[in-house]
Design an enzyme around this catalytic site. Sequence first.
Site, PDB file in Angstrom:
ATOM      1  N   HIS A   1      -2.983  -3.013   5.059  1.00 28.61           N
ATOM      2  CA  HIS A   1      -2.471  -1.797   5.250  1.00 28.61           C
ATOM      3  C   HIS A   1      -3.186  -1.315   6.774  1.00 28.61           C
ATOM      4  O   HIS A   1      -2.493  -0.639   7.294  1.00 28.61           O
ATOM      5  CB  HIS A   1      -3.403  -0.770   4.324  1.00 28.61           C
ATOM      6  CG  HIS A   1      -2.570   0.547   3.911  1.00 28.61           C
ATOM      7  ND1 HIS A   1      -2.166   0.826   2.630  1.00 28.61           N
ATOM      8  CD2 HIS A   1      -1.844   1.311   4.741  1.00 28.61           C
ATOM      9  CE1 HIS A   1      -1.401   1.831   2.752  1.00 28.61           C
ATOM     10  NE2 HIS A   1      -1.078   2.146   3.787  1.00 28.61           N
TER      11      HIS A   1
ATOM     12  N   LYS B   1       3.098   5.215  -8.786  1.00 29.65           N
ATOM     13  CA  LYS B   1       3.414   5.510  -7.463  1.00 29.65           C
ATOM     14  C   LYS B   1       3.627   4.411  -6.609  1.00 29.65           C
ATOM     15  O   LYS B   1       4.705   4.656  -5.689  1.00 29.65           O
ATOM     16  CB  LYS B   1       2.265   6.345  -7.039  1.00 29.65           C
ATOM     17  CG  LYS B   1       2.462   7.116  -5.827  1.00 29.65           C
ATOM     18  CD  LYS B   1       2.224   6.437  -4.518  1.00 29.65           C
ATOM     19  CE  LYS B   1       2.271   6.963  -3.239  1.00 29.65           C
ATOM     20  NZ  LYS B   1       2.157   6.278  -1.947  1.00 29.65           N
TER      21      LYS B   1
ATOM     22  N   GLU C   1       5.634   5.548   5.047  1.00 28.44           N
ATOM     23  CA  GLU C   1       4.229   4.744   4.728  1.00 28.44           C
ATOM     24  C   GLU C   1       4.279   3.327   5.154  1.00 28.44           C
ATOM     25  O   GLU C   1       5.295   2.526   4.839  1.00 28.44           O
ATOM     26  CB  GLU C   1       4.107   4.919   3.194  1.00 28.44           C
ATOM     27  CG  GLU C   1       2.750   4.257   2.871  1.00 28.44           C
ATOM     28  CD  GLU C   1       2.311   4.415   1.247  1.00 28.44           C
ATOM     29  OE1 GLU C   1       2.740   5.369   0.787  1.00 28.44           O
ATOM     30  OE2 GLU C   1       1.611   3.366   0.664  1.00 28.44           O
TER      31      GLU C   1
HETATM   32  C1  MEV Z   1      -0.021   2.982  -2.107  1.00 31.78           C
HETATM   33  O1  MEV Z   1       1.111   3.990  -1.664  1.00 31.78           O
HETATM   34  C2  MEV Z   1       0.348   2.616  -3.668  1.00 31.78           C
HETATM   35  C3  MEV Z   1      -0.779   1.774  -4.398  1.00 31.78           C
HETATM   36  O2  MEV Z   1      -1.467   2.599  -4.629  1.00 31.78           O
HETATM   37  C4  MEV Z   1       0.029   1.402  -5.549  1.00 31.78           C
HETATM   38  C5  MEV Z   1      -1.072   0.803  -6.574  1.00 31.78           C
HETATM   39  O3  MEV Z   1      -2.240   1.076  -6.483  1.00 31.78           O
HETATM   40  O4  MEV Z   1      -0.506  -0.153  -7.489  1.00 31.78           O
HETATM   41  C6  MEV Z   1      -1.139   0.598  -3.516  1.00 31.78           C
END
Ligand code: MEV
Length: 426
Positions: A380, A266, A82
Site C-alpha cells: 500500500h 469492504k 484507492e
Molecule cells: C482496504 O480498503 C480493504 C481491506 O481492509 C480489506 C480487508 O481487510 O480484508 C484491506
Amino acid sequence: MTHSRIPNFYKMNLDERRAKLTEALAPQTPPNFDSWTSGGLSAETAAHMIENVVGLHSLPLGIGLNFQVNGRDVLVPMVIEEPSVVAGASFMAKLVRASGGFVAQASEPLMIGQLQVLGAGDLESAAARVLAHKAELLEYVNAAESSLKSRGGGARDIEARVIADSPIGAFLVVHLVYDVRDAMGANAVNTACEQLAPKVEALTGGRVHLRILSNLSDKRLAKATCAVPVKELAFDNFSGEAVRDGIIAAYAFAAADPYRAATHNKGIMNGVDAVVLATGNDWRAIEAGAHAYAARSGRYTSLTTWGKDAQGNLVGAIEIPLAVGIVGGATKVHAGAQAAIKLMEVKTAAELAEIIACVGLAQNMAALRALATEGIQRGHMSLHARQVALAAGAEGEWVERVASQMVAENVIRTERAEEILRELRR
Ligand code: MEV
C-alpha cells in the site's frame, strides 16, 4: 478474442496502454478511449441528470488485467481512488488463471418490489386472498405497457408476508417479483408496484402505504468460484501452504466476527464498486444489497468462503446480490460507462454480474493474502507515496522518484515530498 494478460502494462504510459488494449481486443474495435479522458460526461448532460449541477467530479479509471471468466478473457474497467485495488485484483486474477480462471454464474434477473399494506384486518386471510389471485394480479401487471416487457421481462410471481411485530404493530407485505432482463430495473419495478397497489387494496381491504423496490435483491444473485494451485501462492519466504492456510484462517475470522466481516466485505466491495461505478450502475444499491445479504442469517458475516480441496488447492467462492444493468439509466447517457461495457464485451446484465462477482472474489483474495503474510501496508505504502508525491506537486517522472525516495526512507509525508521536490528542482 480478447487477451487480458498484458505483461508490463503498469510500466507503460497512457498512450502505450491504450495501444496495448487495442491490440488485446483485436479484431474487435476498441471502445472510444477519449470518453475516459473527458470523464465521459459533459457538464451540460450532467445538468439534465441531477439537480443544481455546477460541474463534474472525476476519478481514476484503471484496467483489471488477467481475468478469465467462464473460459473467456476479459479486460475489466475499474473506477476507484484507492491505490492497490486494481493491482491486487489483477495479480490474483493471474494466479487464478493458472488453473483455468474463474467460474461464475448469475441467476435470472429477478427483482423484488414491496407493497406495505396497512389496516388489512385478519392478515393471514388477507395474505391468502392475495395469493389465491396471483395469476390475475400477474396478468394485470403484465398487461400494462413496459419497455422491459418487449425485451422478455415482466412480472413473474407474487408473495405475501405477514410482519407480525413492528413499531406500529402487525401488517401485511406483498412482494412483486419482476424479471428486469438487462436493466437494473428500479424504475420498472416501482412503476409496476404503483400499478398493482389498487388491486391489492381491493383484495385485502387494506391501504397500500409504501410501493418501492427492495435493494435486498436476493433473487438476483451472482456466484463465482476459483481454485489456486498451492505452488502459485508461494512468494518471498512464505511457502504456498503457509499462504493458503493463512488465507483460510483470515476468512474464518470474518466468518465468525461481524467486526472483521465488515472490513473483509469492504475489501470485496473495493473491487465490486469499482466495476459498478465504471459501468454507470447504482453502487449504493449494490452496497445496500450486499451488506443486507451478508446479514441474512441474523448475524452479519463474510460474503466469501475460503478452504482447500482434496489436492490442497486454495478454493474460494462468493455469492452476492448484483442488481446491475447494461441498458437504461446512467449506463445509457454516460459515454465512459458505455466504453466500459464495450471493453468487457458483455451482451447481458447477467454476464456483467458474473464478472463483477469474480472481481470481488479476486479483491478479497488479494487483501487476505497480504494481511495473512507481509501485512497490508508494504504494498500500500509505495502507491500511497505516489499520491502524497502528487499532492506535494510532483509531475511526470518526478512522481515516481519522489515516491521511491520516501518509501526507501520509510517517511511518507507531504512535507518530506515537498523537500525532496525542492532538492530535485535544485
Ligand atoms: C482496504 O480498503 C480493504 C481491506 O481492509 C480489506 C480487508 O481487510 O480484508 C484491506
